[in-house]
Enzyme design. Structure first.
Site, mmCIF file in Angstrom:
data_model
loop_
_atom_site.group_PDB
_atom_site.id
_atom_site.type_symbol
_atom_site.label_atom_id
_atom_site.label_comp_id
_atom_site.label_asym_id
_atom_site.label_seq_id
_atom_site.Cartn_x
_atom_site.Cartn_y
_atom_site.Cartn_z
ATOM 1 N N ASN A 52 3.076 10.158 2.055
ATOM 2 C CA ASN A 52 2.834 9.994 3.267
ATOM 3 C C ASN A 52 4.373 10.026 3.752
ATOM 4 O O ASN A 52 5.014 9.098 3.175
ATOM 5 C CB ASN A 52 1.763 8.975 3.206
ATOM 6 C CG ASN A 52 1.913 8.210 5.074
ATOM 7 O OD1 ASN A 52 2.981 8.673 5.456
ATOM 8 N ND2 ASN A 52 0.160 7.946 5.510
ATOM 9 N N THR A 85 0.127 -1.561 9.932
ATOM 10 C CA THR A 85 0.137 -0.557 9.874
ATOM 11 C C THR A 85 -1.693 -0.252 10.189
ATOM 12 O O THR A 85 -2.494 -1.453 10.207
ATOM 13 C CB THR A 85 0.125 -0.186 8.322
ATOM 14 O OG1 THR A 85 0.177 0.946 7.208
ATOM 15 C CG2 THR A 85 -0.059 -1.255 7.461
ATOM 16 N N THR A 86 -2.165 0.876 8.619
ATOM 17 C CA THR A 86 -4.106 0.620 9.063
ATOM 18 C C THR A 86 -4.748 -0.678 8.543
ATOM 19 O O THR A 86 -3.798 -0.921 7.322
ATOM 20 C CB THR A 86 -4.546 2.064 8.573
ATOM 21 O OG1 THR A 86 -3.869 3.427 8.606
ATOM 22 C CG2 THR A 86 -5.583 2.342 9.304
ATOM 23 N N ASP A 146 5.138 9.578 7.219
ATOM 24 C CA ASP A 146 5.287 8.876 8.606
ATOM 25 C C ASP A 146 6.752 8.028 8.610
ATOM 26 O O ASP A 146 7.615 8.022 9.870
ATOM 27 C CB ASP A 146 4.108 7.698 8.256
ATOM 28 C CG ASP A 146 2.906 8.301 8.767
ATOM 29 O OD1 ASP A 146 3.462 9.446 9.130
ATOM 30 O OD2 ASP A 146 1.666 7.210 8.578
ATOM 31 N N HIS A 147 6.956 7.591 7.326
ATOM 32 C CA HIS A 147 8.141 6.307 7.298
ATOM 33 C C HIS A 147 9.612 7.288 7.472
ATOM 34 O O HIS A 147 10.426 6.847 7.618
ATOM 35 C CB HIS A 147 8.273 5.257 6.771
ATOM 36 C CG HIS A 147 6.807 4.449 6.535
ATOM 37 N ND1 HIS A 147 6.619 3.326 8.399
ATOM 38 C CD2 HIS A 147 5.896 4.247 5.855
ATOM 39 C CE1 HIS A 147 5.288 3.036 8.053
ATOM 40 N NE2 HIS A 147 5.085 3.420 6.600
ATOM 41 N N GLU A 162 -3.312 12.184 9.216
ATOM 42 C CA GLU A 162 -4.680 10.184 8.746
ATOM 43 C C GLU A 162 -4.603 10.654 10.812
ATOM 44 O O GLU A 162 -3.730 11.058 11.657
ATOM 45 C CB GLU A 162 -4.338 9.835 8.744
ATOM 46 C CG GLU A 162 -4.265 9.862 6.905
ATOM 47 C CD GLU A 162 -3.341 8.337 6.615
ATOM 48 O OE1 GLU A 162 -2.966 7.046 7.577
ATOM 49 O OE2 GLU A 162 -2.966 8.161 5.508
ATOM 50 N N ARG A 194 -0.399 8.503 15.763
ATOM 51 C CA ARG A 194 -0.791 8.010 15.988
ATOM 52 C C ARG A 194 -0.681 7.914 17.315
ATOM 53 O O ARG A 194 -0.529 8.918 17.932
ATOM 54 C CB ARG A 194 0.251 6.510 15.987
ATOM 55 C CG ARG A 194 -0.307 6.128 14.233
ATOM 56 C CD ARG A 194 -0.043 4.931 13.898
ATOM 57 N NE ARG A 194 -0.130 3.347 14.874
ATOM 58 C CZ ARG A 194 -0.834 2.533 14.410
ATOM 59 N NH1 ARG A 194 -1.395 3.047 12.985
ATOM 60 N NH2 ARG A 194 -1.514 1.853 14.790
ATOM 61 N N HIS A 239 -3.378 2.929 -0.516
ATOM 62 C CA HIS A 239 -2.834 1.593 0.843
ATOM 63 C C HIS A 239 -2.480 0.944 0.386
ATOM 64 O O HIS A 239 -2.840 0.323 -0.671
ATOM 65 C CB HIS A 239 -3.729 1.553 1.333
ATOM 66 C CG HIS A 239 -2.906 1.026 3.210
ATOM 67 N ND1 HIS A 239 -2.569 -0.268 2.947
ATOM 68 C CD2 HIS A 239 -3.177 1.521 4.555
ATOM 69 C CE1 HIS A 239 -2.310 -0.297 4.244
ATOM 70 N NE2 HIS A 239 -2.226 0.035 5.020
ATOM 71 N N GLY A 240 -1.028 0.519 0.604
ATOM 72 C CA GLY A 240 -0.664 -0.649 -0.147
ATOM 73 C C GLY A 240 0.183 0.168 -1.874
ATOM 74 O O GLY A 240 0.357 -1.542 -2.872
ATOM 75 N N ARG A 297 15.711 5.378 16.332
ATOM 76 C CA ARG A 297 17.450 6.225 17.230
ATOM 77 C C ARG A 297 16.939 6.563 18.225
ATOM 78 O O ARG A 297 17.134 7.978 19.033
ATOM 79 C CB ARG A 297 18.320 6.802 16.602
ATOM 80 C CG ARG A 297 19.304 5.281 15.631
ATOM 81 C CD ARG A 297 20.139 4.383 16.921
ATOM 82 N NE ARG A 297 20.640 3.835 16.338
ATOM 83 C CZ ARG A 297 22.043 4.162 15.389
ATOM 84 N NH1 ARG A 297 22.642 4.524 15.712
ATOM 85 N NH2 ARG A 297 22.134 2.135 15.330
ATOM 86 N N GLY A 339 2.797 6.164 0.847
ATOM 87 C CA GLY A 339 3.124 6.636 1.407
ATOM 88 C C GLY A 339 4.497 5.606 1.163
ATOM 89 O O GLY A 339 5.880 5.352 0.569
ATOM 90 N N ARG A 391 4.071 6.561 17.381
ATOM 91 C CA ARG A 391 5.507 5.356 16.507
ATOM 92 C C ARG A 391 5.790 5.883 15.919
ATOM 93 O O ARG A 391 7.247 5.590 16.109
ATOM 94 C CB ARG A 391 5.006 4.086 16.540
ATOM 95 C CG ARG A 391 3.777 3.698 15.519
ATOM 96 C CD ARG A 391 3.354 2.540 14.553
ATOM 97 N NE ARG A 391 2.892 1.952 15.720
ATOM 98 C CZ ARG A 391 2.533 0.784 15.124
ATOM 99 N NH1 ARG A 391 2.684 1.063 13.733
ATOM 100 N NH2 ARG A 391 0.875 0.014 16.045
ATOM 101 N N HIS A 392 5.292 7.536 15.419
ATOM 102 C CA HIS A 392 6.505 7.409 13.974
ATOM 103 C C HIS A 392 6.174 9.378 14.489
ATOM 104 O O HIS A 392 7.400 9.890 14.894
ATOM 105 C CB HIS A 392 5.860 7.164 12.794
ATOM 106 C CG HIS A 392 4.862 6.738 11.948
ATOM 107 N ND1 HIS A 392 4.152 7.905 11.967
ATOM 108 C CD2 HIS A 392 4.302 5.913 11.744
ATOM 109 C CE1 HIS A 392 2.965 6.786 11.805
ATOM 110 N NE2 HIS A 392 2.928 6.122 11.741
ATOM 111 N N GLU A 435 -11.969 8.036 1.231
ATOM 112 C CA GLU A 435 -10.796 7.274 0.654
ATOM 113 C C GLU A 435 -10.624 5.456 1.268
ATOM 114 O O GLU A 435 -11.287 5.958 1.978
ATOM 115 C CB GLU A 435 -9.052 7.924 1.652
ATOM 116 C CG GLU A 435 -8.027 6.995 0.796
ATOM 117 C CD GLU A 435 -6.661 7.664 1.391
ATOM 118 O OE1 GLU A 435 -6.849 8.542 2.508
ATOM 119 O OE2 GLU A 435 -5.337 7.082 1.831
ATOM 120 N N HIS A 472 -0.100 10.703 9.523
ATOM 121 C CA HIS A 472 -0.599 9.760 10.497
ATOM 122 C C HIS A 472 -0.085 10.180 11.982
ATOM 123 O O HIS A 472 0.968 8.943 12.805
ATOM 124 C CB HIS A 472 -0.755 8.354 10.605
ATOM 125 C CG HIS A 472 -1.604 7.287 11.085
ATOM 126 N ND1 HIS A 472 -2.173 6.270 10.960
ATOM 127 C CD2 HIS A 472 -2.351 8.234 12.417
ATOM 128 C CE1 HIS A 472 -3.394 5.711 12.069
ATOM 129 N NE2 HIS A 472 -3.442 7.204 12.552
#
Ligand code: PXP
Length: 244
Positions: free
Chosen positions: A7, A100-101, A9-10, A70, A45, A191-192, A18, A213, A49-50, A151, A43
């Site tokens: 993932n 996060t989700t 996203d980050h 996602e 969203r 996740h996590g 920025r 991710g 946001r990302h 999932e 994802h």
């Protein structure tokens, strides 16, 4: 073989800090694939946001493995997804204020609404995965909707504070994976998950795909993205070599 979906996203989170052009998640996808990942996950969203729409369209063009989008089961996002036609969509719950989700999608509670959405994707040849809690009623609902896969949300396992709670969560996930498999659903998890807790999750019966991710992008800050993906891949492959 357990596949690794990364993932990205980050990478986009950093770019949006920025509101610039870099680091570009599209470039990140190329690096992840070079490092041997099996799919790219992002994802889109509703609050953007990302990941941005531009990213998803470009990713669809350049990703050579599989693009897993996602998304919330919300009209404007569905519209974009049907235009992009990723290889797979993963329906997730989404709240504006969450970091996060949080938790799985309540498939059982909105079966009628989701039925039409799932078939609109399947008609276009897009595989549908549902991100759910490891609960019998959610698995049954996913089967009724003829989703391709579920999932399982591994957040509670990842956040377990001691060995006992971690084992309890693993047992819950194992029973859920067995049930999902028996109903013909493919089993994915995410996740996590990180470099420390991923191997135990690899033991889930019939597990086909892991989506990871945050821990990979975090590690990439210190050792580079290619190396961070390779290390996660290596952990999964080593588990498989020992167990096959
Ligand atoms: N799978 C799903 C469905 C998710 O929503 C997320 C978070 O975007 C992940 C996997 C990856 O979680 P993490 O970033 O904690 O590895």
């Amino acid at each position: 073989m357990i596949r690794l979906g990364v993932n990205i996203d980050h990478v986009a989170t950093l770019r949006q800090a920025r509101k610039g052009r870099t680091p570009d998640p599209v470039e990140a996808a190329l690096v992840c694939e070079r490092a041997g990942c099996d799919s790219i996950v992002c994802h889109l969203r509703e609050d953007r946001r990302h990941i941005q729409e531009r990213d998803v369209f470009l990713l669809k063009d350049i990703v050579k493995t599989k693009l897993n989008l996602e998304m919330a089961a919300a009209e404007p996002i569905i519209k974009v997804a049907l235009q992009v036609k990723p290889h797979q969509v993963t329906l997730v719950p989404e709240k504006r204020e969450e970091l996060t989700t949080e938790g799985g999608l309540d498939v059982a509670g909105q079966q009628t609404r989701l039925a039409a959405i799932v078939s609109s994707f399947k008609e276009k040849g897009i595989a549908v995965s549902l991100f759910i809690e490891a609960e019998e009623r959610q698995i049954e609902a996913a089967r009724t909707l003829q989703a391709d896969s579920v999932e399982f949300h591994t957040g509670r396992y990842a956040e377990a504070e001691d060995e006992t709670s971690s084992m309890k969560e693993l047992n819950r996930l194992t029973r859920a994976a067995e049930l999902a498999l028996s109903t013909g659903l493919k089993v994915f998890a995410g996740h996590g998950l990180d470099y420390r807790n991923v191997v135990a999750i690899c033991r889930l019966p019939g597990l086909e795909e892991l989506n990871i991710g945050y821990s990979i992008i975090g590690r990439a800050v210190f050792c580079g993205l290619e190396q961070a993906v390779r290390e996660m891949h290596h952990l999964i492959r080593t588990y498989e070599k020992k167990n096959t």
